[in-house]
Design a protein around this motif. Structure first.
Motif, PDB file in Angstrom:
ATOM      1  N   ILE A  41      -8.122  13.880 -35.353  1.00  0.00           N
ATOM      2  CA  ILE A  41      -7.312  15.255 -35.336  1.00  0.00           C
ATOM      3  C   ILE A  41      -6.821  15.045 -36.616  1.00  0.00           C
ATOM      4  N   SER A  42      -6.519  16.163 -37.514  1.00  0.00           N
ATOM      5  CA  SER A  42      -5.500  16.374 -38.523  1.00  0.00           C
ATOM      6  C   SER A  42      -4.252  15.651 -38.168  1.00  0.00           C
ATOM      7  N   ASN A  43      -3.956  14.673 -38.499  1.00  0.00           N
ATOM      8  CA  ASN A  43      -2.790  13.821 -37.833  1.00  0.00           C
ATOM      9  C   ASN A  43      -1.537  14.233 -38.699  1.00  0.00           C
ATOM     10  N   ALA A  44      -1.151  15.547 -38.338  1.00  0.00           N
ATOM     11  CA  ALA A  44       0.416  15.786 -39.251  1.00  0.00           C
ATOM     12  C   ALA A  44       1.510  15.041 -38.528  1.00  0.00           C
ATOM     13  N   LEU A  45       1.556  14.535 -37.254  1.00  0.00           N
ATOM     14  CA  LEU A  45       2.459  13.683 -36.653  1.00  0.00           C
ATOM     15  C   LEU A  45       2.439  12.414 -37.575  1.00  0.00           C
ATOM     16  N   LEU A  50       0.732  16.121 -44.886  1.00  0.00           N
ATOM     17  CA  LEU A  50      -0.064  17.029 -44.383  1.00  0.00           C
ATOM     18  C   LEU A  50       0.485  17.906 -43.527  1.00  0.00           C
ATOM     19  N   ALA A  51       1.614  17.384 -42.911  1.00  0.00           N
ATOM     20  CA  ALA A  51       2.402  18.616 -41.964  1.00  0.00           C
ATOM     21  C   ALA A  51       2.968  19.438 -43.055  1.00  0.00           C
ATOM     22  N   LEU A  52       3.440  19.213 -44.166  1.00  0.00           N
ATOM     23  CA  LEU A  52       3.923  19.980 -45.060  1.00  0.00           C
ATOM     24  C   LEU A  52       3.076  21.147 -45.618  1.00  0.00           C
TER      25      LEU A  52
END
Length: 430
Positions: free
Chosen positions: A182-186, A191-193
Motif C-alpha cells: 500500500i502507499s504506507n502513509a502510516l 507521504l501523509a502530508l
C-alpha cells in the motif's frame, strides 16, 4: 452504473504473446473480493441500504490448536464466530463492517480457478501438481479480508488435491510499519502530508462541481450536501453504493445514473490519487513495491531455472491498484472494482538459431555480456494490455507490440522511482 461487481479474469480472451516470447514470471496484484461497507451509511429512508448484512455464512466455525501442556488427543479449541450488532442482537451470517462476504469468497475462489485455467491448463506455464512451494509466492496485507481473499485464490490455483504431500502454500504478511503493498502513509509522515495537501486541493476544486448533485442526492444523506469533506464523505457514499450494488441490494436510482456516479467518482479519485500523480507521491508510495518487482525479475533473468519462482500473487486494496496505474500514467480515473487485478508478466525473447553463433561469440568475448533487451514486461489491468507511455519510444518496446516494454526501460523508470533512503525521504521537510 460504472462499478460494483467483481471483474472476472478472462481466460479465453487472454492475448497470447507473439511467437518467440516465452513467459518466465507473473506478478499479480489483486483487490480483495466483495465486502461490506466499512461504515454504516444511507441506512435511513429513503435510501434504506441495510445497516446489517447477513451475507457471511461461510467459515464461521474454527478448530484451533490449543497452546496447552496437556497431551490429550482431544485437546483443541472449538468455537464459532458470532457477530453482534449495535443493538446487542445476533443473527446467522451477520457480517462485520468491511468483512469479506460469501459473494467475495466465491469471486476470489473463481479468480484463483481462472489463474489455474490460464497458467496451468491453457499456457502450460505452471505444473498441474505443486511439488515445490518455491514455485509460488503468496502475500497479503495484514487485513482479514485480503488474507481470506488470498486463501480462496490459493484454493482455486492449487487446492490440496493438487499439492504433493507436505507441500503447503504459505501466506506471507508483513508488519504494518514494513508494508509496501500500500502507499504506507502510516510509516511515512511526508507521504501523509503530501496526501493531505492533494486532498485539500481536490476539495477546493471539486466541492463546487458537486453542488449541482445536491438536489438529486442530499435526501439520501439526511439533507446534507454531498462533498469530499462532508458528513458522510463523498468517498464513503461511493463505497456504500458500490458495495450495495455488488451484493444485489437496491440502490437509489440517482446512483444508478452514470453521469451522477461519474462526477462523484472523478472527484473522489482526485482526492485519493492525485498525490500519486506527483513524482514524490510515486516514489514514496509505490517506489518500494516496484523495486521488489524489478529485483525479482532481475533475479529471474540472471538465474533462469535456478530461480524456481514463477507465480507471485499479492492480495491488496483498491488504492494500491489505482496507485500502480497512476505511477505508470495509465489510470482511467475509475474506481478499481472488487477482484480486479494488475499483472506484470516477464517474457524472454528466444534468439533465432541463425543468430546464436554470433551471440555465442560475443558471450565468449565478455563475461559481463548481458542481452537485457531479450526480456520484456507486459502490464495488464481489467483484462486489457496497458501501453505504457514511458516505453513509447522506439527501442523501448517490442517492435510492432508497444504493450511489451523492454525490461531495461521498465527497470530504468523503476530505478528513478526507488528511494535510496526511504526512511530519510519520508521525514517531513521544513
Amino acid at each position: 452504473m460504472q462499478d460494483g461487481p467483481a471483474v472476472p479474469l478472462d481466460v479465453e480472451g487472454y492475448p497470447v504473446a507473439p511467437e518467440g516470447l516465452d513467459l518466465k514470471q507473473v506478478h499479480v496484484y489483486v483487490r480483495h473480493g466483495e465486502r461490506t461497507p466499512v461504515r454504516v451509511r444511507m441506512s435511513d429512508p429513503p435510501a434504506s441500504i441495510p445497516a446489517d448484512w447477513q451475507m457471511c455464512n461461510t467459515a464461521k466455525s474454527f478448530h484451533e490448536t490449543v497452546a496447552a501442556h496437556s497431551l490429550a488427543i482431544d485437546d483443541g479449541l472449538w468455537y464459532r464466530k458470532v457477530v453482534e450488532n449495535r443493538h446487542g442482537k445476533t443473527a446467522e451470517g451477520l457480517c462485520l463492517l468491511g468483512e469479506l462476504t460469501d459473494i467475495g469468497k466465491k469471486s476470489t475462489y473463481s479468480f484463483g480457478m481462472a489463474l489455474r485455467n490460464l497458467y496451468v491448463d491453457r499456457l502450460k506455464f505452471l505444473p498441474t501438481k505443486l511439488e515445490d512451494e518455491r514455485l509460488t509466492y503468496f502475500r497479503s496485507t495484514n487485513v482479514e479480508r485480503t488474507i481470506e481473499s488470498l486463501q480462496h485464490i490459493i484454493h482455486g490455483v492449487y487446492p490440496p488435491s493438487t499439492c504433493a504431500p507436505g507441500t503447503i502454500p504459505s501466506i506471507i504478511v508483513r508488519h504494518a510499519i514494513d508494508e509496501n503493498l500500500i502507499s504506507n502513509a502510516l510509516a511515512c509522515k511526508r507521504l501523509a502530508l503530501l496526501e493531505l495537501q492533494f486532498a485539500e486541493a481536490a476539495v477546493a476544486v471539486w466541492n463546487s462541481r458537486l453542488e449541482p448533485l445536491d438536489k438529486k442526492v442530499s435526501k439520501y444523506i439526511g439533507g446534507r450536501p454531498l462533498r469530499l469533506d462532508g458528513t458522510p464523505r463523498a468517498s464513503g457514499i461511493l463505497d456504500t453504493v458500490f458495495s450495495a450494488a455488488a451484493h444485489g441490494f437496491r440502490v437509489p436510482p440517482e446512483f444508478m445514473d452514470d453521469n451522477v456516479v461519474a462526477l462523484i467518482e472523478a472527484a473522489v479519485t482526485a482526492e485519493w490519487f492525485d498525490s500519486i500523480k506527483s513524482e514524490d507521491g510515486r516514489r514514496l508510495g509505490m517506489g518500494r513495491l516496484l523495486a521488489d518487482v524489478s529485483e525479482k525479475m532481475q533475479r529471474k533473468t540472471q538465474l533462469n531455472s535456478r530461480d524456481p519462482t514463477k507465480l507471485l500473487v499479492h492480495t491488496t486494496h483498491d488504492s494500491t491498484l489505482a496507485a500502480l496505474l497512476c505511477t505508470f500514467d495509465v489510470f482511467d480515473d475509475k474506481w478499481p472494482p472488487f477482484t480486479s487485478s494488475v499483472t506484470f508478466e516477464l517474457f524472454r525473447r528466444r534468439t533465432p538459431a541463425s543468430q546464436q553463433t554470433n551471440i555465442s561469440g560475443l558471450r565468449a568475448l565478455s563475461s559481463l555480456w548481458r542481452q537485457q533487451d531479450e526480456h520484456y514486461v507486459r502490464m495488464r489491468y481489467k483484462n486489457k494490455n496497458m501501453v505504457l507511455p514511458m516505453c513509447a519510444e522506439m527501442g523501448k518496446h517490442l517492435p510492432g507490440s508497444p504493450e511489451f516494454c523492454t525490461l531495461e526501460a521498465f527497470q530504468r523508470r523503476v530505478g528513478e522511482l526507488t528511494p535510496k533512503d526511504w526512511a530519510g525521504e519520508c521525514f517531513p521537510r521544513t
